[in-house]
Design a protein around this motif. Structure first.
Motif, PDB file in Angstrom:
ATOM      1  N   LEU A 165       0.827  -1.207   0.000  1.00  0.00           N
ATOM      2  CA  LEU A 165       0.000   0.000   0.000  1.00  0.00           C
ATOM      3  C   LEU A 165       0.860   1.254   0.000  1.00  0.00           C
ATOM      4  O   LEU A 165       0.531   2.251  -0.662  1.00  0.00           O
ATOM      5  N   ASP A 166       1.976   1.208   0.715  1.00  0.00           N
ATOM      6  CA  ASP A 166       2.883   2.357   0.747  1.00  0.00           C
ATOM      7  C   ASP A 166       3.472   2.619  -0.638  1.00  0.00           C
ATOM      8  O   ASP A 166       3.616   3.779  -1.060  1.00  0.00           O
ATOM      9  N   VAL A 167       3.811   1.536  -1.345  1.00  0.00           N
ATOM     10  CA  VAL A 167       4.359   1.692  -2.701  1.00  0.00           C
ATOM     11  C   VAL A 167       3.309   2.301  -3.631  1.00  0.00           C
ATOM     12  O   VAL A 167       3.596   3.228  -4.393  1.00  0.00           O
ATOM     13  N   LEU A 168       2.078   1.781  -3.560  1.00  0.00           N
ATOM     14  CA  LEU A 168       1.010   2.304  -4.408  1.00  0.00           C
ATOM     15  C   LEU A 168       0.697   3.757  -4.064  1.00  0.00           C
ATOM     16  O   LEU A 168       0.408   4.574  -4.946  1.00  0.00           O
ATOM     17  N   THR A 169       0.759   4.069  -2.770  1.00  0.00           N
ATOM     18  CA  THR A 169       0.520   5.449  -2.340  1.00  0.00           C
ATOM     19  C   THR A 169       1.601   6.373  -2.873  1.00  0.00           C
ATOM     20  O   THR A 169       1.326   7.490  -3.327  1.00  0.00           O
ATOM     21  N   ALA A 170       2.830   5.898  -2.836  1.00  0.00           N
ATOM     22  CA  ALA A 170       3.949   6.698  -3.340  1.00  0.00           C
ATOM     23  C   ALA A 170       3.825   6.942  -4.838  1.00  0.00           C
ATOM     24  O   ALA A 170       4.231   7.998  -5.345  1.00  0.00           O
ATOM     25  N   LYS A 173      -1.194   8.837  -8.576  1.00  0.00           N
ATOM     26  CA  LYS A 173      -2.161   8.545  -9.640  1.00  0.00           C
ATOM     27  C   LYS A 173      -1.695   7.393 -10.528  1.00  0.00           C
ATOM     28  O   LYS A 173      -2.508   6.673 -11.109  1.00  0.00           O
ATOM     29  N   TRP A 174      -0.380   7.173 -10.592  1.00  0.00           N
ATOM     30  CA  TRP A 174       0.128   6.066 -11.405  1.00  0.00           C
ATOM     31  C   TRP A 174      -0.205   4.720 -10.752  1.00  0.00           C
ATOM     32  O   TRP A 174      -0.427   3.727 -11.443  1.00  0.00           O
ATOM     33  N   GLY A 175      -0.255   4.698  -9.435  1.00  0.00           N
ATOM     34  CA  GLY A 175      -0.647   3.469  -8.752  1.00  0.00           C
ATOM     35  C   GLY A 175      -2.101   3.126  -9.025  1.00  0.00           C
ATOM     36  O   GLY A 175      -2.445   1.962  -9.278  1.00  0.00           O
ATOM     37  N   LEU A 176      -2.963   4.161  -9.000  1.00  0.00           N
ATOM     38  CA  LEU A 176      -4.375   3.945  -9.316  1.00  0.00           C
ATOM     39  C   LEU A 176      -4.540   3.517 -10.763  1.00  0.00           C
ATOM     40  O   LEU A 176      -5.349   2.634 -11.079  1.00  0.00           O
ATOM     41  N   LEU A 177      -3.758   4.129 -11.646  1.00  0.00           N
ATOM     42  CA  LEU A 177      -3.823   3.763 -13.063  1.00  0.00           C
ATOM     43  C   LEU A 177      -3.390   2.311 -13.258  1.00  0.00           C
ATOM     44  O   LEU A 177      -3.988   1.578 -14.057  1.00  0.00           O
ATOM     45  N   LEU A 178      -2.368   1.880 -12.520  1.00  0.00           N
ATOM     46  CA  LEU A 178      -1.884   0.505 -12.622  1.00  0.00           C
ATOM     47  C   LEU A 178      -2.972  -0.484 -12.225  1.00  0.00           C
ATOM     48  O   LEU A 178      -3.189  -1.494 -12.908  1.00  0.00           O
ATOM     49  N   LEU A 179      -3.672  -0.209 -11.131  1.00  0.00           N
ATOM     50  CA  LEU A 179      -4.755  -1.084 -10.698  1.00  0.00           C
ATOM     51  C   LEU A 179      -5.898  -1.097 -11.712  1.00  0.00           C
ATOM     52  O   LEU A 179      -6.485  -2.148 -11.991  1.00  0.00           O
ATOM     53  N   THR A 180      -6.204   0.059 -12.269  1.00  0.00           N
ATOM     54  CA  THR A 180      -7.282   0.160 -13.259  1.00  0.00           C
ATOM     55  C   THR A 180      -6.956  -0.634 -14.513  1.00  0.00           C
ATOM     56  O   THR A 180      -7.806  -1.358 -15.049  1.00  0.00           O
ATOM     57  N   VAL A 181      -5.708  -0.510 -14.983  1.00  0.00           N
ATOM     58  CA  VAL A 181      -5.286  -1.240 -16.182  1.00  0.00           C
ATOM     59  C   VAL A 181      -5.326  -2.746 -15.931  1.00  0.00           C
ATOM     60  O   VAL A 181      -5.773  -3.522 -16.785  1.00  0.00           O
ATOM     61  N   ALA A 182      -4.871  -3.179 -14.751  1.00  0.00           N
ATOM     62  CA  ALA A 182      -4.873  -4.607 -14.428  1.00  0.00           C
ATOM     63  C   ALA A 182      -6.297  -5.163 -14.431  1.00  0.00           C
ATOM     64  O   ALA A 182      -6.553  -6.258 -14.958  1.00  0.00           O
ATOM     65  N   PHE A 183      -7.242  -4.415 -13.859  1.00  0.00           N
ATOM     66  CA  PHE A 183      -8.632  -4.862 -13.827  1.00  0.00           C
ATOM     67  C   PHE A 183      -9.226  -4.875 -15.238  1.00  0.00           C
ATOM     68  O   PHE A 183      -9.979  -5.790 -15.610  1.00  0.00           O
ATOM     69  N   ALA A 184      -8.884  -3.875 -16.054  1.00  0.00           N
ATOM     70  CA  ALA A 184      -9.382  -3.814 -17.430  1.00  0.00           C
ATOM     71  C   ALA A 184      -8.862  -4.989 -18.257  1.00  0.00           C
ATOM     72  O   ALA A 184      -9.600  -5.578 -19.052  1.00  0.00           O
ATOM     73  N   VAL A 185      -7.581  -5.338 -18.068  1.00  0.00           N
ATOM     74  CA  VAL A 185      -7.001  -6.479 -18.780  1.00  0.00           C
ATOM     75  C   VAL A 185      -7.704  -7.774 -18.361  1.00  0.00           C
ATOM     76  O   VAL A 185      -7.988  -8.643 -19.198  1.00  0.00           O
ATOM     77  N   PHE A 186      -7.998  -7.890 -17.070  1.00  0.00           N
ATOM     78  CA  PHE A 186      -8.711  -9.060 -16.563  1.00  0.00           C
ATOM     79  C   PHE A 186     -10.083  -9.203 -17.229  1.00  0.00           C
ATOM     80  O   PHE A 186     -10.456 -10.282 -17.695  1.00  0.00           O
ATOM     81  N   LEU A 187     -10.837  -8.099 -17.293  1.00  0.00           N
ATOM     82  CA  LEU A 187     -12.160  -8.124 -17.921  1.00  0.00           C
ATOM     83  C   LEU A 187     -12.058  -8.427 -19.417  1.00  0.00           C
ATOM     84  O   LEU A 187     -12.859  -9.194 -19.963  1.00  0.00           O
ATOM     85  N   MET A 188     -11.079  -7.822 -20.084  1.00  0.00           N
ATOM     86  CA  MET A 188     -10.913  -8.038 -21.522  1.00  0.00           C
ATOM     87  C   MET A 188     -10.572  -9.490 -21.824  1.00  0.00           C
ATOM     88  O   MET A 188     -11.085 -10.071 -22.789  1.00  0.00           O
ATOM     89  N   ARG A 189      -9.736 -10.085 -20.999  1.00  0.00           N
ATOM     90  CA  ARG A 189      -9.371 -11.494 -21.205  1.00  0.00           C
ATOM     91  C   ARG A 189     -10.601 -12.385 -21.081  1.00  0.00           C
ATOM     92  O   ARG A 189     -10.810 -13.299 -21.885  1.00  0.00           O
ATOM     93  N   LYS A 190     -11.437 -12.115 -20.071  1.00  0.00           N
ATOM     94  CA  LYS A 190     -12.660 -12.888 -19.897  1.00  0.00           C
ATOM     95  C   LYS A 190     -13.577 -12.732 -21.106  1.00  0.00           C
ATOM     96  O   LYS A 190     -14.178 -13.700 -21.580  1.00  0.00           O
ATOM     97  N   TRP A 191     -13.701 -11.513 -21.610  1.00  0.00           N
ATOM     98  CA  TRP A 191     -14.563 -11.246 -22.758  1.00  0.00           C
ATOM     99  C   TRP A 191     -14.062 -11.960 -24.009  1.00  0.00           C
ATOM    100  O   TRP A 191     -14.849 -12.543 -24.757  1.00  0.00           O
ATOM    101  N   LEU A 192     -12.748 -11.925 -24.230  1.00  0.00           N
ATOM    102  CA  LEU A 192     -12.171 -12.583 -25.402  1.00  0.00           C
ATOM    103  C   LEU A 192     -12.363 -14.098 -25.336  1.00  0.00           C
ATOM    104  O   LEU A 192     -12.666 -14.745 -26.343  1.00  0.00           O
ATOM    105  N   LEU A 193     -12.186 -14.665 -24.143  1.00  0.00           N
ATOM    106  CA  LEU A 193     -12.397 -16.108 -23.983  1.00  0.00           C
ATOM    107  C   LEU A 193     -13.846 -16.478 -24.268  1.00  0.00           C
ATOM    108  O   LEU A 193     -14.128 -17.510 -24.892  1.00  0.00           O
ATOM    109  N   ARG A 194     -14.758 -15.637 -23.830  1.00  0.00           N
ATOM    110  CA  ARG A 194     -16.173 -15.895 -24.079  1.00  0.00           C
ATOM    111  C   ARG A 194     -16.477 -15.849 -25.568  1.00  0.00           C
ATOM    112  O   ARG A 194     -17.171 -16.712 -26.112  1.00  0.00           O
TER     113      ARG A 194
END
Length: 321
Positions: A165-170, A173-194
């Motif tokens: 959490l300290d690393v993400l806080t440091a 906004k890039w830490g939030l962007l990293l989490l957002t991109v990871a979640f988006a990739v997860f959703l996209m992978r599920k959609w492509l598999l479907r």
């Protein structure tokens, strides 16, 4: 990113309650990571960890009881509606039916560890008539195991979680962007598999009206219900055969349909899941086994019932738990 961590610290219990409730209602918003993080932040107080567990379990039970009551009131129709908001809508019903059909209410002990399984299993318990006391006992134990494991992991690795959490806080906004991109990739992978699965199972369907017309003309294809036997017993299209009945004692599931030549009017296969994936999968298997004129029923059992066609079976209230 810092504001998000502060928000969890300040309103952790409320966030956990809403997150668990929303996830167990079927939304693809994972609650387990939030439970782990909140457990790490509250790791210094056993009393706080205890209340965190209670809050999360209560939220899970509220959602599960709602699905149980919906399944009991509306039958199999509610299952498809749950799966439409799942990350894997084409497979979640079939997988849940299989596990619940094999283990019954005991499957609720691990249901919450499988994405999309918990809400379907709760509704399925109501559909097949599992006694409410039995459902509530195993569902409560399952919720305690699920929540307890997350809270325990969070408290056990509180230092590691805090460092992350300290690393993400440091990163701000890039830490939030990293989490957002990871979640988006997860959703996209599920959609492509479907989409890949749907394309692989693309084949001609037969509509409810076409099937009803054939019945009216006295031309009756062999009907195959690919759902679990426990659901077949509750309700099915008149004259249908349970697909898995032929799979017992080591026989192939289609053994009871042999020889293929006796199905002169073809076979119609149906399920009750989005895109008729289970029915199309079985239809492909039957075609490879030498059966001709095999078609999935478009819309499955729900479409048949919605068209006002007759169903037969045993009322859920008298089925075995």
């Amino acid at each position: 990113m810092e504001w998000m961590v502060d928000l969890i610290r300040e309103y952790g219990f409320g966030i956990v309650f809403l997150n668990v409730l929303i996830e167990q209602l079927g939304a693809p918003i994972p609650a387990y990571p939030v439970l782990v993080v909140t457990g790490a932040l509250e790791g210094g107080s056993l009393a706080r960890l205890g209340w965190l567990t209670v809050v999360a379990v209560v939220a899970a039970l509220i959602a599960d009881v709602l699905w149980y009551r919906a399944g009991k009131a509306y039958g199999h129709r509610v299952l498809g509606r749950i799966c439409r908001i799942s990350l894997s809508p084409d497979a979640c019903i079939r997988q849940t039916e299989s596990v619940y059909g094999r283990w019954g209410a005991k499957s609720l002990l691990v249901a919450k560890f499988v994405p999309g399984f918990a809400s379907i299993a709760s509704a399925l318990a109501g559909v097949v008539g599992t006694p409410f006391r039995t459902f509530l006992l195993f569902d409560t134990l399952g919720a305690l195991i699920w929540v307890g494991s997350a809270v325990f992991l969070g408290s056990l690795f509180s230092t590691t979680v805090q460092d992350l959490l300290d690393v993400l806080t440091a990163l701000g906004k890039w830490g939030l962007l990293l989490l957002t991109v990871a979640f988006a990739v997860f959703l996209m992978r599920k959609w492509l598999l479907r989409q890949r699965m749907v394309r692989a199972l693309k084949m001609p369907r037969i509509s409810v009206n076409e099937l009803a017309d054939l019945h009216a003309q006295g031309v009756s294809p062999t009907l195959i219900d690919v759902r679990e036997p426990v659901l077949f017993e509750v309700s099915h299209i008149p004259g249908a055969h349970a697909w898995l009945a032929g799979a017992k004692k080591g026989k192939a599931a289609y053994a009871a349909l042999l020889p293929a030549e006796r199905h002169s009017h073809g076979l119609v296969v149906y399920c009750d899941c989005p895109n008729e994936v289970s029915a199309a999968t079985v239809a492909k298997l039957l075609q490879r086994a030498g059966f001709q004129y095999v078609r999935p029923l478009e819309g499955g059992l729900s479409a048949w019932e919605a068209a006002g066609q007759q169903l037969e079976g045993v009322p859920a209230a008298v089925t075995k738990p």
